[in-house]
Design an enzyme around this catalytic site. Structure first.
Site, PDB file in Angstrom:
ATOM      1  N   SER A 159      -2.160  -6.611  -8.947  1.00 29.37           N
ATOM      2  CA  SER A 159      -2.105  -7.298 -10.245  1.00 29.37           C
ATOM      3  C   SER A 159      -2.019  -8.805 -10.037  1.00 29.37           C
ATOM      4  O   SER A 159      -2.195  -9.573 -10.990  1.00 29.37           O
ATOM      5  CB  SER A 159      -0.919  -6.796 -11.070  1.00 29.37           C
ATOM      6  OG  SER A 159       0.271  -6.822 -10.300  1.00 29.37           O
TER       7      SER A 159
ATOM      8  N   GLU B  63       1.446   5.655 -13.667  1.00 29.46           N
ATOM      9  CA  GLU B  63       1.177   4.583 -14.631  1.00 29.46           C
ATOM     10  C   GLU B  63       0.572   5.131 -15.910  1.00 29.46           C
ATOM     11  O   GLU B  63      -0.437   5.849 -15.892  1.00 29.46           O
ATOM     12  CB  GLU B  63       0.234   3.543 -13.993  1.00 29.46           C
ATOM     13  CG  GLU B  63      -0.076   2.388 -14.943  1.00 29.46           C
ATOM     14  CD  GLU B  63      -0.665   1.160 -14.263  1.00 29.46           C
ATOM     15  OE1 GLU B  63      -0.747   1.121 -13.020  1.00 29.46           O
ATOM     16  OE2 GLU B  63      -1.036   0.229 -15.007  1.00 29.46           O
TER      17      GLU B  63
ATOM     18  N   ASP C 297      -0.066  -3.538  -2.088  1.00 33.56           N
ATOM     19  CA  ASP C 297      -1.253  -2.797  -2.513  1.00 33.56           C
ATOM     20  C   ASP C 297      -2.414  -3.024  -1.561  1.00 33.56           C
ATOM     21  O   ASP C 297      -2.714  -4.176  -1.210  1.00 33.56           O
ATOM     22  CB  ASP C 297      -1.707  -3.284  -3.903  1.00 33.56           C
ATOM     23  CG  ASP C 297      -1.152  -2.443  -5.028  1.00 33.56           C
ATOM     24  OD1 ASP C 297      -0.851  -1.253  -4.791  1.00 33.56           O
ATOM     25  OD2 ASP C 297      -1.027  -2.981  -6.143  1.00 33.56           O
TER      26      ASP C 297
ATOM     27  N   LYS D  10       0.546   0.662  -0.645  1.00 32.20           N
ATOM     28  CA  LYS D  10       0.292   1.545  -1.796  1.00 32.20           C
ATOM     29  C   LYS D  10      -1.219   1.670  -1.989  1.00 32.20           C
ATOM     30  O   LYS D  10      -1.946   0.678  -1.867  1.00 32.20           O
ATOM     31  CB  LYS D  10       0.955   0.990  -3.067  1.00 32.20           C
ATOM     32  CG  LYS D  10       0.624   1.806  -4.324  1.00 32.20           C
ATOM     33  CD  LYS D  10       1.557   1.501  -5.486  1.00 32.20           C
ATOM     34  CE  LYS D  10       1.196   0.279  -6.288  1.00 32.20           C
ATOM     35  NZ  LYS D  10      -0.135   0.345  -6.917  1.00 32.20           N
TER      36      LYS D  10
ATOM     37  N   GLU E 219      -4.273   3.668  -4.557  1.00 34.46           N
ATOM     38  CA  GLU E 219      -4.522   4.349  -5.827  1.00 34.46           C
ATOM     39  C   GLU E 219      -5.422   5.560  -5.612  1.00 34.46           C
ATOM     40  O   GLU E 219      -6.485   5.441  -5.002  1.00 34.46           O
ATOM     41  CB  GLU E 219      -5.212   3.394  -6.814  1.00 34.46           C
ATOM     42  CG  GLU E 219      -4.339   2.237  -7.247  1.00 34.46           C
ATOM     43  CD  GLU E 219      -5.023   1.333  -8.264  1.00 34.46           C
ATOM     44  OE1 GLU E 219      -6.141   1.648  -8.729  1.00 34.46           O
ATOM     45  OE2 GLU E 219      -4.427   0.289  -8.585  1.00 34.46           O
TER      46      GLU E 219
HETATM   47  O1  KIV Z   1      -0.559  -3.987  -9.047  1.00 37.96           O
HETATM   48  C1  KIV Z   1       0.452  -3.660  -9.696  1.00 37.96           C
HETATM   49  O2  KIV Z   1       1.196  -4.504 -10.232  1.00 37.96           O
HETATM   50  C2  KIV Z   1       0.755  -2.246  -9.830  1.00 37.96           C
HETATM   51  C3  KIV Z   1       1.882  -1.856 -10.747  1.00 37.96           C
HETATM   52  C4  KIV Z   1       1.444  -1.984 -12.152  1.00 37.96           C
HETATM   53  C5  KIV Z   1       2.398  -0.522 -10.455  1.00 37.96           C
HETATM   54  O3  KIV Z   1       0.129  -1.445  -9.218  1.00 37.96           O
END
Ligand code: KIV
Length: 271
Positions: free
Chosen positions: A52, A189, A90, A120, A122
């Site tokens: 994000s 989410e 991420d 993380k 997805e």
């Molecule tokens: O990138 C991010 O901020 C996220 C959260 C919304 C869980 O993946």
């Protein structure tokens, strides 16, 4: 219920223990040193260097444009700031979906170059091999199901996911798969609270919700959203703890005025 001491570094294992001891997990995003330092000092359990950052830091419409190098840069800043929180990063779009070796290489770069503690990804069964390979290399993996923003062009909207039975069933199966593969936690989410509750009760690893209701084992929000900096973004799930947009624009307006009329600096503010 055990209270985890502020000074001790939270680990992936700590989060698993917290689920089993019924202690809720708090997670927030951070992308820079200054804010990460405040977030860490406030006792948050995990800091997510989310992709994000693509929206919040760079102003892109989606999370897709952010690169691995940019994520590593943000992660390095956050790791330098954190003393206690688990730092999760991420894997950005395009760095893990094509094949599992590329996924491992991307995860290794993040871990080696930033000093973060986990990654993380997805998705569910479509990225099963990538998740397996990363975990086999000793890197803790957090999963992410429901509204997965890297797939926004497939979804077409940011609306709540898995309201229909078929998608809900797939999500339940994929949550179990991520648990079986060895993920240490799972972000859910924007899915119905009842479904998030079912997932939370079914799997052994902690669920961390964003727009997924109170029954998750923990919650995550984007820091700038909960601080009211991104003031036009007001989804129902968001609790805004401050209105920093008004605070900051107010302060800057005052500064501009002071400079223009000669009120800043005064005698005590010069050498
Ligand atoms: O990138 C991010 O901020 C996220 C959260 C919304 C869980 O993946």
């Amino acid at each position: 219920m055990s209270i985890h001491k502020k000074s001790k570094r939270v680990t992936a294992e700590t989060l698993r223990t917290m689920k089993h001891e019924n202690e809720k997990i708090s997670m927030l995003t951070a992308y820079d040193y200054t804010l990460a330092k405040m977030v860490d000092a406030s006792g948050v359990d995990a800091i997510l260097v989310g992709d994000s950052a693509s929206n919040v830091m760079a102003g892109h419409e989606t999370t897709l444009p952010i690169t691995l190098e940019q994520m590593i840069y943000h992660a390095q800043s956050v790791v330098r700031a954190s003393e206690r929180a688990l730092v999760v990063v991420d894997l950005p779009f395009g760095t893990y979906q094509s094949d599992s070796q590329k996924a491992l290489d991307s995860a290794v770069r993040i871990m080696k170059e930033s000093g973060a503690h986990a990654v993380k990804l997805e998705g569910g069964k479509n990225i099963k091999k990538s998740i397996k390979k990363i975990i086999n290399a000793g890197i803790p993996v957090m999963g992410h199901l429901g509204l997965t923003p890297q797939s926004i062009y497939q979804f077409g909207t940011y609306k709540v996911r898995a309201k229909e039975e078929e998608e809900a069933q797939t999500l339940l199966e994929e949550a179990q798969l991520l648990d079986d593969l060895g993920c240490f936690a799972l972000v859910l989410e924007k899915i119905p609270a009842a479904l998030a509750k079912q997932v939370t009760q079914k799997i052994s690893i902690p669920t961390i919700g964003i727009g997924a209701g109170a029954e998750c084992d923990g919650q995550v929000l984007v820091l700038q959203d909960m601080l009211g900096m991104t003031h036009e973004f007001k989804p129902r799930f968001l609790r805004q703890y401050l209105n920093l947009y008004d605070e900051i624009t107010g302060a800057v307006t005052q500064y501009v005025k002071d400079v223009k009329d000669g009120g800043f600096p005064n005698k005590n503010e010069q050498y």
